[in-house]
Motif scaffolding. Structure first.
Motif, PDB file in Angstrom:
ATOM      1  N   PRO A 230       0.843  -1.444   0.260  1.00  0.00           N
ATOM      2  CA  PRO A 230      -0.234  -0.012  -0.194  1.00  0.00           C
ATOM      3  C   PRO A 230       0.820   1.023   0.176  1.00  0.00           C
ATOM      4  O   PRO A 230       1.417   1.550   1.024  1.00  0.00           O
ATOM      5  CB  PRO A 230      -0.828  -0.200   1.285  1.00  0.00           C
ATOM      6  N   GLY A 231       0.501   2.512  -1.180  1.00  0.00           N
ATOM      7  CA  GLY A 231       1.132   3.032  -1.456  1.00  0.00           C
ATOM      8  C   GLY A 231       2.644   3.222  -2.082  1.00  0.00           C
ATOM      9  O   GLY A 231       3.155   4.422  -1.968  1.00  0.00           O
ATOM     10  N   VAL A 232       3.353   1.799  -1.816  1.00  0.00           N
ATOM     11  CA  VAL A 232       4.800   2.287  -2.838  1.00  0.00           C
ATOM     12  C   VAL A 232       5.068   0.627  -3.547  1.00  0.00           C
ATOM     13  O   VAL A 232       4.362  -0.434  -2.876  1.00  0.00           O
ATOM     14  CB  VAL A 232       5.727   2.239  -1.532  1.00  0.00           C
ATOM     15  N   ASP A 233       5.080   0.762  -4.815  1.00  0.00           N
ATOM     16  CA  ASP A 233       5.533  -0.266  -5.791  1.00  0.00           C
ATOM     17  C   ASP A 233       7.412  -0.643  -5.708  1.00  0.00           C
ATOM     18  O   ASP A 233       8.438   0.610  -5.683  1.00  0.00           O
ATOM     19  CB  ASP A 233       4.676  -0.233  -6.679  1.00  0.00           C
ATOM     20  N   LEU A 234       7.034  -1.361  -5.847  1.00  0.00           N
ATOM     21  CA  LEU A 234       8.761  -2.112  -6.694  1.00  0.00           C
ATOM     22  C   LEU A 234       9.346  -1.406  -7.365  1.00  0.00           C
ATOM     23  O   LEU A 234       8.305  -0.946  -8.624  1.00  0.00           O
ATOM     24  CB  LEU A 234       8.781  -3.126  -6.525  1.00  0.00           C
ATOM     25  N   GLY A 235      10.383  -0.290  -7.774  1.00  0.00           N
ATOM     26  CA  GLY A 235      10.641   0.081  -8.760  1.00  0.00           C
ATOM     27  C   GLY A 235      10.324   1.885  -8.604  1.00  0.00           C
ATOM     28  O   GLY A 235      10.732   2.298  -9.275  1.00  0.00           O
ATOM     29  N   ASP A 236       9.195   2.427  -7.839  1.00  0.00           N
ATOM     30  CA  ASP A 236       9.005   3.378  -6.736  1.00  0.00           C
ATOM     31  C   ASP A 236      11.340   4.014  -7.133  1.00  0.00           C
ATOM     32  O   ASP A 236      11.832   3.291  -6.343  1.00  0.00           O
ATOM     33  CB  ASP A 236       8.738   3.527  -6.346  1.00  0.00           C
ATOM     34  N   THR A 237      10.473   5.524  -7.596  1.00  0.00           N
ATOM     35  CA  THR A 237      12.113   6.407  -6.672  1.00  0.00           C
ATOM     36  C   THR A 237      11.960   6.640  -5.394  1.00  0.00           C
ATOM     37  O   THR A 237      11.078   7.111  -4.897  1.00  0.00           O
ATOM     38  CB  THR A 237      12.414   7.366  -7.455  1.00  0.00           C
ATOM     39  N   ARG A 238      13.306   6.812  -4.684  1.00  0.00           N
ATOM     40  CA  ARG A 238      13.213   7.459  -3.379  1.00  0.00           C
ATOM     41  C   ARG A 238      12.240   8.797  -3.542  1.00  0.00           C
ATOM     42  O   ARG A 238      11.284   8.604  -2.274  1.00  0.00           O
ATOM     43  CB  ARG A 238      14.542   8.111  -3.389  1.00  0.00           C
ATOM     44  N   GLU A 239      12.083   9.616  -4.002  1.00  0.00           N
ATOM     45  CA  GLU A 239      11.703  10.610  -4.145  1.00  0.00           C
ATOM     46  C   GLU A 239       9.623  10.548  -4.200  1.00  0.00           C
ATOM     47  O   GLU A 239       9.384  10.922  -3.267  1.00  0.00           O
ATOM     48  CB  GLU A 239      11.687  11.490  -5.601  1.00  0.00           C
ATOM     49  N   GLU A 240       9.393   9.474  -4.759  1.00  0.00           N
ATOM     50  CA  GLU A 240       8.538   8.980  -5.429  1.00  0.00           C
ATOM     51  C   GLU A 240       7.522   8.153  -4.129  1.00  0.00           C
ATOM     52  O   GLU A 240       6.338   8.466  -3.111  1.00  0.00           O
ATOM     53  CB  GLU A 240       7.874   7.925  -6.406  1.00  0.00           C
ATOM     54  N   VAL A 241       8.548   7.334  -2.788  1.00  0.00           N
ATOM     55  CA  VAL A 241       8.267   7.183  -1.988  1.00  0.00           C
ATOM     56  C   VAL A 241       7.997   8.243  -0.546  1.00  0.00           C
ATOM     57  O   VAL A 241       7.601   8.197   0.069  1.00  0.00           O
ATOM     58  CB  VAL A 241       9.762   6.261  -1.257  1.00  0.00           C
ATOM     59  N   LEU A 242       9.282   9.406  -1.036  1.00  0.00           N
ATOM     60  CA  LEU A 242       8.996  10.490   0.111  1.00  0.00           C
ATOM     61  C   LEU A 242       7.953  11.071  -0.294  1.00  0.00           C
ATOM     62  O   LEU A 242       7.448  11.672   0.684  1.00  0.00           O
ATOM     63  CB  LEU A 242      10.318  11.511   0.422  1.00  0.00           C
ATOM     64  N   THR A 243       7.155  11.170  -1.399  1.00  0.00           N
ATOM     65  CA  THR A 243       6.298  12.419  -1.421  1.00  0.00           C
ATOM     66  C   THR A 243       4.748  10.784  -0.817  1.00  0.00           C
ATOM     67  O   THR A 243       3.898  11.572  -0.421  1.00  0.00           O
ATOM     68  CB  THR A 243       5.755  12.296  -2.870  1.00  0.00           C
ATOM     69  N   SER A 244       5.184   9.401  -1.508  1.00  0.00           N
ATOM     70  CA  SER A 244       4.137   8.875  -0.351  1.00  0.00           C
ATOM     71  C   SER A 244       4.089   9.089   1.272  1.00  0.00           C
ATOM     72  O   SER A 244       2.987   8.921   1.542  1.00  0.00           O
ATOM     73  CB  SER A 244       3.929   8.109  -1.035  1.00  0.00           C
ATOM     74  N   TYR A 245       5.129   7.902   1.384  1.00  0.00           N
ATOM     75  CA  TYR A 245       5.583   8.058   3.739  1.00  0.00           C
ATOM     76  C   TYR A 245       5.542   9.389   3.449  1.00  0.00           C
ATOM     77  O   TYR A 245       5.876   9.465   5.478  1.00  0.00           O
ATOM     78  CB  TYR A 245       5.760   6.683   3.085  1.00  0.00           C
ATOM     79  N   GLY A 246       6.610  10.005   2.724  1.00  0.00           N
ATOM     80  CA  GLY A 246       7.070  11.429   4.065  1.00  0.00           C
ATOM     81  C   GLY A 246       8.442  10.873   4.280  1.00  0.00           C
ATOM     82  O   GLY A 246       9.443   9.929   3.755  1.00  0.00           O
ATOM     83  N   GLU A 247       9.206  11.601   5.021  1.00  0.00           N
ATOM     84  CA  GLU A 247      10.403  11.163   5.774  1.00  0.00           C
ATOM     85  C   GLU A 247      10.745  10.152   6.355  1.00  0.00           C
ATOM     86  O   GLU A 247       9.721   9.597   7.577  1.00  0.00           O
ATOM     87  CB  GLU A 247      11.191  12.494   6.745  1.00  0.00           C
ATOM     88  N   PRO A 248      11.309   9.184   6.553  1.00  0.00           N
ATOM     89  CA  PRO A 248      11.012   7.602   7.398  1.00  0.00           C
ATOM     90  C   PRO A 248      12.092   8.192   8.415  1.00  0.00           C
ATOM     91  O   PRO A 248      12.384   9.251   9.101  1.00  0.00           O
ATOM     92  CB  PRO A 248      12.816   7.374   5.935  1.00  0.00           C
TER      93      PRO A 248
END
Length: 193
Positions: free
Chosen positions: A46-64
């Motif tokens: 949910p919210g992130v796919d394999l192959g997404d960029t780090r930028e896309e993950v940060l947009t979806s999940y925010g800062e780790p």
């Protein structure tokens, strides 16, 4: 009286820390890490796919919550998002060129691992609770695993890898604490020869 002031000061500091830690947990949930959804093996959570960029993950999940280096100093290839107690999502990156991560916005999601997240359910019907408490049921969902190993202590499934679907369950039993820890993960699926 001096000891009471010290105790009250320590208590206040602990309370502020607990509130700020809880605020961090709440903000992670508000940033978009879904508490529920379907995990598609070899594709995404949910919210992130394999192959997404780090930028896309940060947009979806925010800062780790935390990132650590894996292959070289500063690569920040492994990032963890801690949510509620016992729940976390870990994302492993590789470089856009297929090599080591570069701590770049263009790094690519290579694998995703989670602990807890009981309302994340795989397309085969497995959630964290089932994998943790009913390991034999994993064989109903993944009847042809590439690798299956069992605990020497309990006889229960300790590792199931299904390369064709891009899914893994790892269970570790600690005989000293009599506790089992469980991790589920997805990775790019590959044909099995």
């Amino acid at each position: 009286m001096k000891n009471l002031k010290s105790i009250l000061s320590i208590s206040l500091v602990c309370s502020v820390f607990a509130v700020s830690t809880w605020a961090e947990v709440v903000s992670k949930v508000e940033l978009g890490i879904p508490k529920s959804g379907v995990v598609v093996e070899g594709i995404g959570v949910p919210g992130v796919d394999l192959g997404d960029t780090r930028e896309e993950v940060l947009t979806s999940y925010g800062e780790p919550t935390q990132c650590t280096s894996v292959a070289s100093i500063g690569d920040m290839a492994s990032c963890v998002y801690r949510l509620d107690i016992g729940e976390q999502v870990s994302i492993r990156y590789r470089g856009a060129d297929g090599r080591d991560a570069q701590n770049s916005q263009n790094d690519i999601v290579q694998s995703i691992r989670w602990i807890g997240m009981d309302e994340w359910i795989t397309s085969a019907g497995v959630n964290y609770n089932l994998a943790h408490n009913h390991s034999e049921a994993l064989l109903d969902a993944y009847p042809d695993p590439t690798l299956l190993s069992r605990s020497h202590f309990t006889g229960e499934i300790s590792r199931l890898i299904d390369v064709a679907q891009g899914f893994t369950v790892s269970r570790s039993y600690n005989p000293y604490s009599n506790r089992t820890s469980t991790r589920l993960s997805i990775f790019p699926a590959r044909p099995v020869q």
